[in-house]
Write an enzyme that holds these catalytic residues in place. Structure first.
Site, PDB file in Angstrom:
ATOM      1  N   ASP A   1      33.646 -87.486 -32.295  1.00 22.06           N
ATOM      2  CA  ASP A   1      32.945 -86.308 -32.101  1.00 22.06           C
ATOM      3  C   ASP A   1      33.738 -85.023 -31.329  1.00 22.06           C
ATOM      4  O   ASP A   1      33.899 -85.403 -29.927  1.00 22.06           O
ATOM      5  CB  ASP A   1      31.539 -86.409 -31.612  1.00 22.06           C
ATOM      6  CG  ASP A   1      30.843 -85.347 -31.681  1.00 22.06           C
ATOM      7  OD1 ASP A   1      31.286 -84.133 -31.480  1.00 22.06           O
ATOM      8  OD2 ASP A   1      29.399 -85.306 -31.671  1.00 22.06           O
ATOM      9  N   ILE A   2      34.058 -84.206 -31.721  1.00 25.64           N
ATOM     10  CA  ILE A   2      35.013 -83.267 -30.992  1.00 25.64           C
ATOM     11  C   ILE A   2      34.239 -82.588 -29.718  1.00 25.64           C
ATOM     12  O   ILE A   2      34.880 -82.217 -28.525  1.00 25.64           O
ATOM     13  CB  ILE A   2      35.549 -82.057 -32.010  1.00 25.64           C
ATOM     14  CG1 ILE A   2      36.841 -81.597 -31.131  1.00 25.64           C
ATOM     15  CG2 ILE A   2      34.424 -81.039 -32.280  1.00 25.64           C
ATOM     16  CD1 ILE A   2      37.647 -80.885 -32.469  1.00 25.64           C
TER      17      ILE A   2
ATOM     18  N   VAL B   1      31.183 -78.873 -37.582  1.00 27.62           N
ATOM     19  CA  VAL B   1      31.914 -78.868 -36.278  1.00 27.62           C
ATOM     20  C   VAL B   1      31.183 -77.647 -35.513  1.00 27.62           C
ATOM     21  O   VAL B   1      30.756 -77.577 -34.457  1.00 27.62           O
ATOM     22  CB  VAL B   1      33.397 -78.403 -36.431  1.00 27.62           C
ATOM     23  CG1 VAL B   1      33.921 -78.352 -35.036  1.00 27.62           C
ATOM     24  CG2 VAL B   1      33.972 -79.825 -37.151  1.00 27.62           C
ATOM     25  N   ASP B   2      31.167 -76.228 -36.331  1.00 25.55           N
ATOM     26  CA  ASP B   2      30.817 -74.853 -35.736  1.00 25.55           C
ATOM     27  C   ASP B   2      29.240 -75.206 -35.034  1.00 25.55           C
ATOM     28  O   ASP B   2      29.056 -74.916 -34.047  1.00 25.55           O
ATOM     29  CB  ASP B   2      30.791 -73.878 -36.711  1.00 25.55           C
ATOM     30  CG  ASP B   2      30.848 -72.512 -36.088  1.00 25.55           C
ATOM     31  OD1 ASP B   2      31.050 -72.329 -34.904  1.00 25.55           O
ATOM     32  OD2 ASP B   2      30.639 -71.702 -36.825  1.00 25.55           O
TER      33      ASP B   2
ATOM     34  N   ASN C   1      33.533 -69.652 -38.947  1.00 23.82           N
ATOM     35  CA  ASN C   1      33.638 -68.795 -39.990  1.00 23.82           C
ATOM     36  C   ASN C   1      34.041 -67.285 -39.406  1.00 23.82           C
ATOM     37  O   ASN C   1      33.683 -67.100 -38.455  1.00 23.82           O
ATOM     38  CB  ASN C   1      32.604 -68.614 -41.034  1.00 23.82           C
ATOM     39  CG  ASN C   1      31.201 -68.333 -40.252  1.00 23.82           C
ATOM     40  OD1 ASN C   1      30.958 -67.228 -39.861  1.00 23.82           O
ATOM     41  ND2 ASN C   1      30.376 -69.282 -40.192  1.00 23.82           N
TER      42      ASN C   1
ATOM     43  N   GLY D   1      35.730 -79.758 -44.690  1.00 23.77           N
ATOM     44  CA  GLY D   1      34.425 -80.269 -44.838  1.00 23.77           C
ATOM     45  C   GLY D   1      33.519 -78.854 -45.612  1.00 23.77           C
ATOM     46  O   GLY D   1      33.989 -79.137 -46.860  1.00 23.77           O
TER      47      GLY D   1
HETATM   48  N1  AR6 Z   1      33.479 -83.364 -34.571  1.00 21.11           N
HETATM   49  C1  AR6 Z   1      34.596 -83.722 -35.258  1.00 21.11           C
HETATM   50  N2  AR6 Z   1      34.737 -83.299 -36.570  1.00 21.11           N
HETATM   51  C2  AR6 Z   1      33.548 -82.977 -37.117  1.00 21.11           C
HETATM   52  C3  AR6 Z   1      32.248 -82.816 -36.760  1.00 21.11           C
HETATM   53  C4  AR6 Z   1      32.462 -83.292 -35.110  1.00 21.11           C
HETATM   54  N3  AR6 Z   1      31.350 -82.966 -34.321  1.00 21.11           N
HETATM   55  N4  AR6 Z   1      31.465 -82.327 -37.416  1.00 21.11           N
HETATM   56  C5  AR6 Z   1      31.980 -82.191 -38.595  1.00 21.11           C
HETATM   57  N5  AR6 Z   1      33.379 -82.696 -38.485  1.00 21.11           N
HETATM   58  P1  AR6 Z   1      33.557 -78.210 -41.352  1.00 21.11           P
HETATM   59  P2  AR6 Z   1      35.445 -76.092 -42.468  1.00 21.11           P
HETATM   60  C6  AR6 Z   1      34.416 -82.952 -39.510  1.00 21.11           C
HETATM   61  O1  AR6 Z   1      32.649 -78.239 -42.286  1.00 21.11           O
HETATM   62  O2  AR6 Z   1      35.280 -77.035 -43.731  1.00 21.11           O
HETATM   63  C7  AR6 Z   1      30.935 -74.202 -40.871  1.00 21.11           C
HETATM   64  O3  AR6 Z   1      29.494 -73.955 -41.298  1.00 21.11           O
HETATM   65  C8  AR6 Z   1      33.980 -82.666 -40.946  1.00 21.11           C
HETATM   66  O4  AR6 Z   1      33.621 -83.883 -41.313  1.00 21.11           O
HETATM   67  O5  AR6 Z   1      33.022 -78.367 -39.928  1.00 21.11           O
HETATM   68  O6  AR6 Z   1      36.500 -75.670 -41.882  1.00 21.11           O
HETATM   69  C9  AR6 Z   1      31.636 -72.947 -40.274  1.00 21.11           C
HETATM   70  O7  AR6 Z   1      30.690 -71.752 -39.779  1.00 21.11           O
HETATM   71  C10 AR6 Z   1      35.108 -82.152 -41.558  1.00 21.11           C
HETATM   72  O8  AR6 Z   1      36.171 -83.030 -41.943  1.00 21.11           O
HETATM   73  O9  AR6 Z   1      34.694 -76.821 -41.252  1.00 21.11           O
HETATM   74  C11 AR6 Z   1      32.176 -72.396 -41.711  1.00 21.11           C
HETATM   75  O10 AR6 Z   1      31.200 -71.540 -42.253  1.00 21.11           O
HETATM   76  C12 AR6 Z   1      35.729 -81.185 -40.703  1.00 21.11           C
HETATM   77  O11 AR6 Z   1      34.950 -81.341 -39.370  1.00 21.11           O
HETATM   78  C13 AR6 Z   1      32.426 -73.568 -42.450  1.00 21.11           C
HETATM   79  O12 AR6 Z   1      31.582 -74.419 -41.976  1.00 21.11           O
HETATM   80  C14 AR6 Z   1      35.711 -79.822 -40.884  1.00 21.11           C
HETATM   81  O13 AR6 Z   1      34.374 -79.424 -41.558  1.00 21.11           O
HETATM   82  C15 AR6 Z   1      33.991 -74.240 -42.056  1.00 21.11           C
HETATM   83  O14 AR6 Z   1      34.204 -75.088 -42.987  1.00 21.11           O
END
Ligand code: AR6
Length: 184
Positions: free
Chosen positions: A10-11, A33-34, A24, A126
């Site tokens: 977990d980051i 993640v956000d 975003n 994601g």
């Molecule tokens: N630690 C590390 N990686 C994670 C965590 C965590 N806690 N949680 C999820 N991931 P995403 P995007 C992974 O959707 O595709 C948001 O709503 C996840 O499994 O976070 O760039 C923003 O506000 C995936 O492999 O980012 C934007 O609207 C990776 O992190 C949108 O999502 C990225 O997934 C951005 O989408």
């Protein structure tokens, strides 16, 4: 070039100088993640994001760019917010270049702050739908191709599938985790 390391986890738990957020363009939070970064980091991060929106980033953060805020209560000093491209097959080259730009710009912003260790998620892989293997290849080849004062770029992969994809990509690119062809 920064030493590349991979961890499954977990980051928000990483003890690093800077954590990269897959945000975003609103900079005002979201899911995945956000959401985790804002939840664990607390309201100070959102307060700084709002200030950014009220000053230089009135229209939000453009895709492929990066900007830093405090990391609030996270065990890091800064969060570097970047906005990945949404994956669509059309216009692939331009979008892939924007994804590479997220890593270059995040490294640049982190280095300007004096960060030596930076944790990255798999930006765009994601909610934004980028196929994992390709996201991993772009992430790793971009970071490996940058000259930076950042010493460690730590990819923090959520789940074994993501971790395996990054391991595979690292191998296919002929890179090793030390970034110099040798392990620590
Ligand atoms: N630690 C590390 N990686 C994670 C965590 C965590 N806690 N949680 C999820 N991931 P995403 P995007 C992974 O959707 O595709 C948001 O709503 C996840 O499994 O976070 O760039 C923003 O506000 C995936 O492999 O980012 C934007 O609207 C990776 O992190 C949108 O999502 C990225 O997934 C951005 O989408």
């Amino acid at each position: 070039m920064a030493r590349i390391t991979l961890v499954e986890g977990d980051i928000t738990e990483q003890k690093v100088d800077a954590v990269c957020n897959a945000a975003n363009s609103s900079l005002l939070g979201g899911g995945e993640v956000d959401g985790a970064i804002h939840r664990r980091g607390g309201p100070e991060i959102l307060a700084e994001c709002r200030q950014l929106r009220a000053s230089h980033y009135g229209k939000g953060l453009v895709t492929g760019r990066a900007v830093a805020t405090t990391a609030g209560r996270l065990p890091a000093r800064w969060v570097v917010h970047t906005v990945g491209p949404v994956y669509l097959a059309e216009d692939y080259e331009r979008r892939a270049e924007l994804l590479a730009s997220c890593y270059r710009e995040s490294l640049r912003v982190a280095a300007e702050l004096g960060a030596r260790t930076v944790a990255f998620p798999a930006v765009s892989a994601g909610v934004f739908g980028w196929p994992l293997d390709d996201a991993a290849r772009i992430a790793l080849s971009t970071v490996a191709g940058e000259r930076s004062t950042v010493e460690e770029a730590r990819f923090v992969l959520f789940g074994s599938e993501s971790y395996a994809a990054f391991e595979r990509a690292l191998r296919e690119l002929g890179l090793h985790e030390s970034g110099s062809g040798q392990r620590d």
